[in-house]
Scaffold this motif. Structure first.
Motif, PDB file in Angstrom:
ATOM      1  N   LYS A 196       0.846  -1.185   0.015  1.00  0.00           N
ATOM      2  CA  LYS A 196      -0.062  -0.031   0.029  1.00  0.00           C
ATOM      3  C   LYS A 196       0.809   1.477  -0.040  1.00  0.00           C
ATOM      4  O   LYS A 196       0.344   2.302  -0.632  1.00  0.00           O
ATOM      5  CB  LYS A 196      -0.988  -0.046   1.164  1.00  0.00           C
ATOM      6  CG  LYS A 196      -2.166  -1.088   1.188  1.00  0.00           C
ATOM      7  CD  LYS A 196      -2.991  -1.240   2.501  1.00  0.00           C
ATOM      8  CE  LYS A 196      -4.114  -2.190   2.163  1.00  0.00           C
ATOM      9  NZ  LYS A 196      -4.827  -2.324   3.561  1.00  0.00           N
ATOM     10  N   TRP A 197       1.842   1.255   0.752  1.00  0.00           N
ATOM     11  CA  TRP A 197       2.965   2.331   0.780  1.00  0.00           C
ATOM     12  C   TRP A 197       3.724   2.516  -0.551  1.00  0.00           C
ATOM     13  O   TRP A 197       3.882   3.507  -1.237  1.00  0.00           O
ATOM     14  CB  TRP A 197       4.002   2.004   1.804  1.00  0.00           C
ATOM     15  CG  TRP A 197       3.528   2.706   3.050  1.00  0.00           C
ATOM     16  CD1 TRP A 197       3.199   1.963   4.349  1.00  0.00           C
ATOM     17  CD2 TRP A 197       3.177   3.981   3.586  1.00  0.00           C
ATOM     18  NE1 TRP A 197       2.837   2.619   5.294  1.00  0.00           N
ATOM     19  CE2 TRP A 197       2.858   4.044   4.872  1.00  0.00           C
ATOM     20  CE3 TRP A 197       3.206   5.178   2.843  1.00  0.00           C
ATOM     21  CZ2 TRP A 197       2.539   5.472   5.556  1.00  0.00           C
ATOM     22  CZ3 TRP A 197       2.760   6.366   3.370  1.00  0.00           C
ATOM     23  CH2 TRP A 197       2.552   6.516   4.948  1.00  0.00           C
ATOM     24  N   ILE A 198       3.815   1.396  -1.340  1.00  0.00           N
ATOM     25  CA  ILE A 198       4.432   1.280  -2.804  1.00  0.00           C
ATOM     26  C   ILE A 198       3.510   1.889  -3.657  1.00  0.00           C
ATOM     27  O   ILE A 198       3.866   2.607  -4.392  1.00  0.00           O
ATOM     28  CB  ILE A 198       5.176  -0.083  -2.895  1.00  0.00           C
ATOM     29  CG1 ILE A 198       6.318  -0.556  -2.009  1.00  0.00           C
ATOM     30  CG2 ILE A 198       5.676  -0.055  -4.433  1.00  0.00           C
ATOM     31  CD1 ILE A 198       6.800  -1.773  -2.211  1.00  0.00           C
ATOM     32  N   ALA A 199       2.311   1.499  -3.567  1.00  0.00           N
ATOM     33  CA  ALA A 199       1.167   1.995  -4.441  1.00  0.00           C
ATOM     34  C   ALA A 199       1.120   3.475  -4.131  1.00  0.00           C
ATOM     35  O   ALA A 199       0.637   4.307  -5.202  1.00  0.00           O
ATOM     36  CB  ALA A 199       0.026   1.263  -4.021  1.00  0.00           C
ATOM     37  N   TYR A 200       1.002   3.844  -2.821  1.00  0.00           N
ATOM     38  CA  TYR A 200       0.968   5.606  -2.676  1.00  0.00           C
ATOM     39  C   TYR A 200       1.888   6.209  -3.461  1.00  0.00           C
ATOM     40  O   TYR A 200       1.742   7.287  -3.807  1.00  0.00           O
ATOM     41  CB  TYR A 200       1.158   5.432  -0.929  1.00  0.00           C
ATOM     42  CG  TYR A 200       1.045   6.934  -0.708  1.00  0.00           C
ATOM     43  CD1 TYR A 200      -0.059   7.636  -0.512  1.00  0.00           C
ATOM     44  CD2 TYR A 200       2.256   7.688  -0.415  1.00  0.00           C
ATOM     45  CE1 TYR A 200      -0.060   8.994  -0.095  1.00  0.00           C
ATOM     46  CE2 TYR A 200       2.446   8.973  -0.005  1.00  0.00           C
ATOM     47  CZ  TYR A 200       1.171   9.766   0.205  1.00  0.00           C
ATOM     48  OH  TYR A 200       1.218  10.853   0.375  1.00  0.00           O
ATOM     49  N   PHE A 201       3.418   5.729  -3.201  1.00  0.00           N
ATOM     50  CA  PHE A 201       4.513   6.673  -3.687  1.00  0.00           C
ATOM     51  C   PHE A 201       4.296   6.244  -5.378  1.00  0.00           C
ATOM     52  O   PHE A 201       4.972   7.278  -6.127  1.00  0.00           O
ATOM     53  CB  PHE A 201       5.564   6.277  -3.445  1.00  0.00           C
ATOM     54  CG  PHE A 201       5.659   6.802  -1.832  1.00  0.00           C
ATOM     55  CD1 PHE A 201       6.275   8.141  -1.758  1.00  0.00           C
ATOM     56  CD2 PHE A 201       5.689   6.078  -0.706  1.00  0.00           C
ATOM     57  CE1 PHE A 201       6.311   8.794  -0.508  1.00  0.00           C
ATOM     58  CE2 PHE A 201       6.069   6.827   0.568  1.00  0.00           C
ATOM     59  CZ  PHE A 201       6.091   8.123   0.546  1.00  0.00           C
ATOM     60  N   SER A 202       3.776   5.427  -5.975  1.00  0.00           N
ATOM     61  CA  SER A 202       3.948   4.924  -7.186  1.00  0.00           C
ATOM     62  C   SER A 202       2.713   5.742  -8.120  1.00  0.00           C
ATOM     63  O   SER A 202       2.844   5.963  -9.207  1.00  0.00           O
ATOM     64  CB  SER A 202       3.757   3.335  -7.525  1.00  0.00           C
ATOM     65  OG  SER A 202       2.483   2.936  -7.397  1.00  0.00           O
ATOM     66  N   GLY A 203       1.669   6.147  -7.373  1.00  0.00           N
ATOM     67  CA  GLY A 203       0.666   6.910  -7.929  1.00  0.00           C
ATOM     68  C   GLY A 203      -0.403   5.888  -8.732  1.00  0.00           C
ATOM     69  O   GLY A 203      -1.087   6.402  -9.577  1.00  0.00           O
TER      70      GLY A 203
END
Length: 302
Positions: A196-203
């Motif tokens: 979820k954090w990676i998705a947040y930063f990946s947009g």
């Protein structure tokens, strides 16, 4: 904010950035002006670290102390594409978070260099080497550093290992690489906390995903901080300045690549003309160079 906006109303770079924000619906979370603001919230940084490092139970990170470490840039553009946030945990472990938006082929060497500075700097003169504490480097990358088709997971970890047994021989070095481009969208319910954090930063979160995440105390706070960030005049100015510097850097790199290609082409043409006795036109045709480039190249091989 109005004054700053008026100052930039004729700046094509600023208008391009603002147009992209309007199209996407939010700012870039890998902009270091934003990331520094986001991770200045200790509860958010703690959640991010525990998620990425998979710290649970007795290993859960419950507090940290930010370290004021201003690294010296190796070139004038390093600061525009890199952010460093350092902290020390109660265990003595040091953590260095770097955000890199521009492709850097030497990034592994760079992260090892940062690790070495923190690692060697942690030992006071006269102390035993047994007093050395682990240093963990987390690299949040907007490009792919591992191009092997077998390495398609967005999160990879490197340690010093025994080559035969593939087992770590020490916990003093730990490198995490988060390659945002490799993140593949999936249902929010199927994502781990780290994903979820990676998705947040990946947009790559959908509007529906974000609405659902607003019910999460920490992730919801991170989304709200992102959405409210540009309402502050200082944040607005810092964000646009940083994005414009990145655009300038990419433009400079593109010009350098084009110059290198042209120099290579001129060398090949010169070789055909001098050593193979080709006419200029024959050399141009042999190398399949578009006619619109002929006049420019002819000037350079005179």
């Amino acid at each position: 904010m109005a004054i700053f906006q008026n100052d930039l109303k004729d700046d094509v770079r600023a208008q391009t950035i603002l147009s992209e924000i309007e199209t996407v619906g939010h700012i870039s979370t890998t902009n270091d002006a934003f990331a520094k603001k986001l991770f200045s919230h200790k509860d958010i940084f703690l959640d991010f670290l525990n998620s990425i490092l998979e710290r649970k139970g007795k290993n859960l990170i419950t507090d940290l102390a930010y370290t004021d470490t201003e690294q010296h840039a190796e070139n004038s553009y390093e600061k525009i594409s890199r952010l460093d946030i350092c902290c020390t945990l109660a265990s003595g472990e040091q953590i260095d978070l770097e955000v890199q938006v521009a492709n850097d082929v030497a990034w592994i060497g760079r992260t090892l260099f940062y690790w070495s500075k923190l690692f060697t700097g942690s030992l006071v003169k006269g102390e035993s080497y047994s007093k050395l504490n682990p240093v963990i480097c987390i690299n949040l990358l907007k490009f792919n550093i591992f191009t092997d088709k077998a390495k398609q997971q967005p999160h990879s970890v490197a340690k010093i290992c025994n080559m035969d047994e593939k087992e770590p021989i020490t916990n003093l070095l730990e490198l995490h690489f988060l390659e945002l481009q490799k993140f593949k969208k999936k249902k929010l319910s199927e994502m781990s906390r780290a994903e979820k954090w990676i998705a947040y930063f990946s947009g790559k979160l959908t509007k529906m995903d974000e609405d659902a995440m607003l019910h999460d105390q920490i992730l919801g706070k991170a989304i709200n901080i992102r959405n409210e960030f540009m309402k502050d005049p200082d944040n607005y100015a810092a964000y646009l300045n940083r994005e414009m510097e990145i655009l300038d850097y990419k433009s400079m790199m593109q010009q350098e690549r084009e110059k290198e290609r042209e120099e290579t082409t001129v060398r090949h043409l010169t070789n055909l003309i001098k050593n193979k006795k080709f006419s200029v036109e024959e050399a141009l045709i042999t190398l399949e160079i578009p006619e619109e480039q002929w006049d420019s190249l002819k000037e350079k091989i005179k």
